[in-house]
Design an enzyme around this catalytic site. Structure first.
Site, PDB file in Angstrom:
ATOM      1  N   HIS A  10       0.861  -1.202   0.000  1.00 38.27           N
ATOM      2  CA  HIS A  10       0.000   0.000   0.000  1.00 38.27           C
ATOM      3  C   HIS A  10       0.885   1.236   0.000  1.00 38.27           C
ATOM      4  O   HIS A  10       1.446   1.610   1.020  1.00 38.27           O
ATOM      5  CB  HIS A  10      -0.891  -0.020   1.245  1.00 38.27           C
ATOM      6  CG  HIS A  10      -1.858   1.117   1.333  1.00 38.27           C
ATOM      7  ND1 HIS A  10      -3.184   0.942   1.695  1.00 38.27           N
ATOM      8  CD2 HIS A  10      -1.718   2.448   1.123  1.00 38.27           C
ATOM      9  CE1 HIS A  10      -3.802   2.114   1.699  1.00 38.27           C
ATOM     10  NE2 HIS A  10      -2.924   3.058   1.365  1.00 38.27           N
ATOM     11  N   HIS A  12       1.587   5.354  -1.586  1.00 33.23           N
ATOM     12  CA  HIS A  12       1.226   6.563  -2.354  1.00 33.23           C
ATOM     13  C   HIS A  12       2.517   7.191  -2.870  1.00 33.23           C
ATOM     14  O   HIS A  12       3.394   7.534  -2.072  1.00 33.23           O
ATOM     15  CB  HIS A  12       0.505   7.572  -1.459  1.00 33.23           C
ATOM     16  CG  HIS A  12      -0.757   7.038  -0.862  1.00 33.23           C
ATOM     17  ND1 HIS A  12      -1.994   7.193  -1.450  1.00 33.23           N
ATOM     18  CD2 HIS A  12      -0.981   6.330   0.277  1.00 33.23           C
ATOM     19  CE1 HIS A  12      -2.923   6.612  -0.698  1.00 33.23           C
ATOM     20  NE2 HIS A  12      -2.338   6.082   0.361  1.00 33.23           N
ATOM     21  N   LYS A  91      -9.427  -0.310  -5.583  1.00 33.94           N
ATOM     22  CA  LYS A  91      -9.420   0.318  -4.260  1.00 33.94           C
ATOM     23  C   LYS A  91     -10.740   1.005  -3.992  1.00 33.94           C
ATOM     24  O   LYS A  91     -11.193   1.837  -4.772  1.00 33.94           O
ATOM     25  CB  LYS A  91      -8.271   1.334  -4.191  1.00 33.94           C
ATOM     26  CG  LYS A  91      -8.163   2.094  -2.884  1.00 33.94           C
ATOM     27  CD  LYS A  91      -7.571   1.243  -1.766  1.00 33.94           C
ATOM     28  CE  LYS A  91      -7.715   1.907  -0.403  1.00 33.94           C
ATOM     29  NZ  LYS A  91      -6.658   2.837  -0.069  1.00 33.94           N
ATOM     30  N   HIS A 128     -10.417   1.009   2.103  1.00 39.25           N
ATOM     31  CA  HIS A 128     -10.159   1.952   3.193  1.00 39.25           C
ATOM     32  C   HIS A 128     -11.400   1.892   4.083  1.00 39.25           C
ATOM     33  O   HIS A 128     -12.395   2.551   3.816  1.00 39.25           O
ATOM     34  CB  HIS A 128      -9.937   3.369   2.651  1.00 39.25           C
ATOM     35  CG  HIS A 128      -9.589   4.359   3.727  1.00 39.25           C
ATOM     36  ND1 HIS A 128      -8.418   5.078   3.730  1.00 39.25           N
ATOM     37  CD2 HIS A 128     -10.252   4.726   4.856  1.00 39.25           C
ATOM     38  CE1 HIS A 128      -8.382   5.854   4.808  1.00 39.25           C
ATOM     39  NE2 HIS A 128      -9.493   5.663   5.503  1.00 39.25           N
ATOM     40  N   HIS A 162      -4.494  -0.911   6.062  1.00 35.27           N
ATOM     41  CA  HIS A 162      -3.975  -0.174   7.221  1.00 35.27           C
ATOM     42  C   HIS A 162      -4.828  -0.342   8.483  1.00 35.27           C
ATOM     43  O   HIS A 162      -5.345   0.624   9.039  1.00 35.27           O
ATOM     44  CB  HIS A 162      -3.782   1.318   6.908  1.00 35.27           C
ATOM     45  CG  HIS A 162      -4.850   1.973   6.087  1.00 35.27           C
ATOM     46  ND1 HIS A 162      -6.176   1.992   6.445  1.00 35.27           N
ATOM     47  CD2 HIS A 162      -4.791   2.638   4.916  1.00 35.27           C
ATOM     48  CE1 HIS A 162      -6.870   2.643   5.536  1.00 35.27           C
ATOM     49  NE2 HIS A 162      -6.059   3.045   4.583  1.00 35.27           N
ATOM     50  N   ASP A 234       1.312   2.428   3.563  1.00 33.21           N
ATOM     51  CA  ASP A 234       0.481   3.634   3.463  1.00 33.21           C
ATOM     52  C   ASP A 234       1.346   4.884   3.568  1.00 33.21           C
ATOM     53  O   ASP A 234       0.913   5.919   4.071  1.00 33.21           O
ATOM     54  CB  ASP A 234      -0.642   3.647   4.510  1.00 33.21           C
ATOM     55  CG  ASP A 234      -1.716   4.696   4.187  1.00 33.21           C
ATOM     56  OD1 ASP A 234      -1.762   5.173   3.034  1.00 33.21           O
ATOM     57  OD2 ASP A 234      -2.486   5.050   5.099  1.00 33.21           O
TER      58      ASP A 234
END
Ligand code: NCD
Ligand code: ZN
Length: 322
Positions: A10, A12, A91, A128, A162, A234
């Site tokens: 995960h 970004h 996602k 999420h 997460h 994350d």
């Protein structure tokens, strides 16, 4: 310690100049990473996936595998068939729950036909999982939705992203098709680190870090080595000036392997399982054949990477990536 094919499930990496600055912090430690699609605009089409992948590979070179995610929408079967061979997962962001999630889902019932198609084409669903409730309860309030989805769609592999609470640590081992990713920050930090003393904006993220009982349950889960549990950082970089405007996201990428080596007290096999083997086995993942060596030498985490302050900036570790 030598870790084979470390994978961040995960991540970004943003776009443009920010991507160029932050991605090398991951490629120096990982063989592959699941790339989150909450870019501006979000990644929702095959064209978007291919373009974003190309941007990433221009920076990473060949020795890194980006596993692409698509921002879940109400897709048709034709759209899903077009996407399926070029993506790792879809996602699911509840509408407006976090950074750049304004085009997320309002009602899960509405999206069931799409979820059934994901199961049909063997595309994992990554979630999420937070409600719009009160901050400390958002994740536990989402637990019944996770369970309902796991039961209603037994052929769909679902990833609880997460996870940050004791309740979800318990849920993570209950269903074969309900997996979980755990971040470095939820494993090591609590609300006291965020705001028990002076407010530390660099520890602010969604879902928020929680209580010591939650952190301890996550530590126990991760140390158990359970097959459902995988590392997903994350890592979510924001320029320093945006952190002071309230941006949620912790940039952990630079410190991950040294911090996890300390957490596992040098137990190579446990780290290997958490950061690679479980992910490869759960999803039959194919990433470049890359090993990363950690040596037991002092290393100090960087204070800044471009305009971003990393997690544990300036902290001393006993392990460094060779
Ligand atoms: C992430 C971001 O900044 O993109 N922020 C965060 O606090 N984790 C989005 C997300 O994964 O929720
Ligand atoms: Zn994220």
């Amino acid at each position: 310690m030598i870790i084979n094919k470390p994978i961040d499930m995960h991540l970004h990496v943003r776009q443009g100049d920010m991507l160029k600055k932050v991605l090398p912090e991951t490629t120096s430690q990982f063989a592959g990473a699941v790339i989150m699609p909450n870019t501006i605009p979000p990644i929702t089409t095959l064209e978007g996936v291919l373009k974003y992948k190309e941007e990433i590979q221009k920076v990473s070179g060949e020795n890194f595998t980006p596993l692409m995610d698509v921002f879940l929408q109400d897709f048709t079967e034709e759209e899903i068939r077009a996407l399926k061979d070029n993506i790792f997962a879809m996602k699911f962001y509840p509408d407006g729950i976090t950074t750049n999630s304004e085009s997320g889902i309002n009602s899960i019932e509405d999206i069931y036909p799409t979820l059934e198609l994901l199961a049909k084409y063997n595309i994992p669903l990554s979630i999420h999982g937070e409600t719009n409730g009160s901050m400390l309860n958002r994740e536990r309030e989402f637990a019944p939705t996770y369970e309902k989805l796991a039961r209603d769609l037994p052929n769909l592999t679902i990833m609880m992203e997460h996870i940050s609470t004791k309740e979800l640590a318990e849920l993570a081992t209950k269903y074969d098709n309900l997996k979980a990713t755990v971040t470095l920050h939820h494993l090591l930090l609590t609300l006291d680190d965020l705001c028990g003393g002076a407010l530390n904006v660099h520890y602010f993220c969604k879902p928020t870090v929680k209580l010591a009982t939650d952190r301890d349950a996550l530590q126990e889960l991760v140390k158990s080595g359970h097959k459902n549990v995988m590392f997903g950082s994350d890592s979510a970089p924001h320029p320093l000036k945006n952190k002071f405007k309230g941006a949620a996201g912790i940039f952990s990428a630079p410190v991950i392997l040294p911090a996890l080596a300390e957490f596992f007290e040098g137990d190579e096999s446990k780290l290997q399982r958490f950061i690679s083997d479980n992910a490869i086995n759960n999803f039959n993942l194919n990433v470049v054949d890359k090993s990363v060596e950690l040596v037991e030498e002092e290393w100090v985490a960087p204070r800044m990477v471009g305009e971003v302050v990393p997690m544990f900036a300036g902290k001393r570790f006993n392990w460094r990536v060779k």
